[in-house]
Write an enzyme that holds these catalytic residues in place. Sequence first.
Site, short mmCIF file in Angstrom:
data_model
loop_
_atom_site.label_atom_id
_atom_site.label_comp_id
_atom_site.label_asym_id
_atom_site.label_seq_id
_atom_site.Cartn_x
_atom_site.Cartn_y
_atom_site.Cartn_z
N GLY A 95 -3.33 -7.00 -8.42
CA GLY A 95 -3.04 -6.92 -6.99
C GLY A 95 -2.65 -5.54 -6.49
O GLY A 95 -3.24 -4.53 -6.88
N LYS A 107 7.48 -10.33 -0.48
CA LYS A 107 8.22 -11.58 -0.35
C LYS A 107 8.75 -12.15 -1.67
O LYS A 107 8.04 -12.13 -2.68
CB LYS A 107 7.29 -12.64 0.24
CG LYS A 107 6.91 -12.36 1.67
CD LYS A 107 6.19 -13.58 2.17
CE LYS A 107 5.49 -13.38 3.48
NZ LYS A 107 4.38 -14.34 3.57
N GLY A 122 -4.29 -13.08 -8.14
CA GLY A 122 -3.76 -14.44 -8.18
C GLY A 122 -3.72 -15.02 -9.58
O GLY A 122 -2.75 -15.66 -9.98
N ARG A 153 -15.26 -3.83 -11.23
CA ARG A 153 -15.47 -5.19 -11.76
C ARG A 153 -16.80 -5.31 -12.50
O ARG A 153 -16.92 -6.08 -13.43
CB ARG A 153 -15.39 -6.22 -10.64
CG ARG A 153 -13.97 -6.42 -10.20
CD ARG A 153 -13.84 -7.50 -9.18
NE ARG A 153 -12.44 -7.86 -9.02
CZ ARG A 153 -11.94 -8.41 -7.93
NH1 ARG A 153 -12.73 -8.67 -6.91
NH2 ARG A 153 -10.67 -8.71 -7.86
P1 AMP Z 1 2.77 -8.12 -2.58
O1 AMP Z 1 1.37 -8.39 -2.15
O2 AMP Z 1 3.69 -9.30 -2.52
O3 AMP Z 1 2.85 -7.42 -3.93
O4 AMP Z 1 3.38 -7.15 -1.50
C1 AMP Z 1 2.87 -5.89 -1.28
C2 AMP Z 1 3.26 -5.43 0.08
O5 AMP Z 1 4.65 -5.40 0.17
C3 AMP Z 1 2.77 -4.03 0.36
O6 AMP Z 1 1.82 -4.09 1.39
C4 AMP Z 1 4.02 -3.31 0.78
O7 AMP Z 1 3.81 -2.50 1.91
C5 AMP Z 1 4.98 -4.42 1.12
N1 AMP Z 1 6.37 -3.99 1.03
C6 AMP Z 1 6.97 -3.39 0.01
N2 AMP Z 1 8.23 -3.04 0.31
C7 AMP Z 1 8.45 -3.45 1.59
C8 AMP Z 1 9.55 -3.35 2.49
N3 AMP Z 1 10.69 -2.76 2.13
N4 AMP Z 1 9.40 -3.87 3.71
C9 AMP Z 1 8.24 -4.44 4.07
N5 AMP Z 1 7.16 -4.56 3.29
C10 AMP Z 1 7.25 -4.05 2.05
#
Ligand code: AMP
Length: 395
Positions: A352, A199, A375, A38
């Site tokens: 992210g 999610k 974000g 950064r």
């Molecule tokens: P995000 O911050 O929404 O981009 O989510 C990232 C996180 O999603 C990472 O820490 C991954 O380990 C998790 N993730 C990805 N695939 C899966 C899965 N099949 N089951 C549970 N967590 C997951």
Amino acid sequence: MLNKKSIQEIDVDGKKVLVRVDFNVPMDENGTITDDRRIREALPTIRYLREHNAKVILMSHLGRPKGKFNMKYSLKPVAERLSKRLGTDVTLAGDVIGDAVQTIAGSLKDGDVMLLENVRFYEEEERNDKEFSKKLASLGDIYVNDAFGTAHRAHASTAGIAEYLPSTVGFLIKKELEIMGKALNTPERPFVAVLGGAKVSDKIGVIENLIDKVDTLLIGGGMAYTFYKAMGYEIGKSILEADKVELAGEILKKAEAKGVKLLLPVDTVVAYEFSNDSPRKTVSADMIPKDMMGMDIGEESSRIFAEIVKSARTVLWNGPMGVFEMPNFAAGTFELAKAMAECTGTTIIGGGDSAAAAEQLGFADKMTHISTGGGASLEFIEGKVLPGIAAIDNM
Ligand code: AMP
């Protein structure tokens, strides 16, 4: 397409220029900076200003000091690292506002650089307090926002201050807006978006905005299982957002109605436990055993996704394809990052976790652009107005 003024469009010669940067760098328990990306990313704007005889006054937050002076969150290590990177002394003010800071600012010579203390030492910062914004503004003649990572927050140093000074964006924000703005508004086609992560709920806004713009939407990661559920598949112990199943079904229908190709993984790597050492196997998407959970996209899905990504002219990726932190479930994310690295079109990582994954897997320097805001880039991709950018003077 960028309608905001940038620093090249304002006379900075001899002026005191207040620049909001994002120096919220990771540090270890001894206060040693573990990654100064950064800081490096702010250098083009700082160097430009020095070369054009400006007096540079930098402001940033670091961590969450919750509106109180707390030397654990002092920007001292940042000032030291920045001095090294710039090859010149950077004076750290002991405060953010006030007479002592005014005195240092007033004694700056052309090309000098000073750094204010952590703006979040004042609770007025996050409240976007008018008086505080005015006091900050009184330190300089021009305001430049170059902190993309906090542009989605309406704080005093990111938005409020712009009311009291002529304002522009710096090179970092300019680049973010140009590259991501082009992808969203006038992309070279085919335009493929790849979404993953834990999610669906975090990405609803993103899906809804992108579905009107992309040719193909690839969905992997934990969110895929909520879609499977909507399709009537057994998903075993896979991560599920039960209250989003209906919405997932609506998204599938919407994609079909719009002629957008929405692809889910055709196969998935399953395990018994959420652990790297759990026994695992690959099954087709509709054959997930009741006592197992999906941890990564399968090999066939990786191959299909990679083909589509490689032949795209624009790719936007946000969210890992599986639990990439565990080596046994990182293959899908690895193959995706590799395909992006091999794609000759514009490749963008929307911040992210996917940025961390690309970095960790060694593909970061092969991407056209890795957004510096987690974000902020999500909100930008959602089509939301970012207050820190909206506040800047138009051309
Ligand atoms: P995000 O911050 O929404 O981009 O989510 C990232 C996180 O999603 C990472 O820490 C991954 O380990 C998790 N993730 C990805 N695939 C899966 C899965 N099949 N089951 C549970 N967590 C997951």
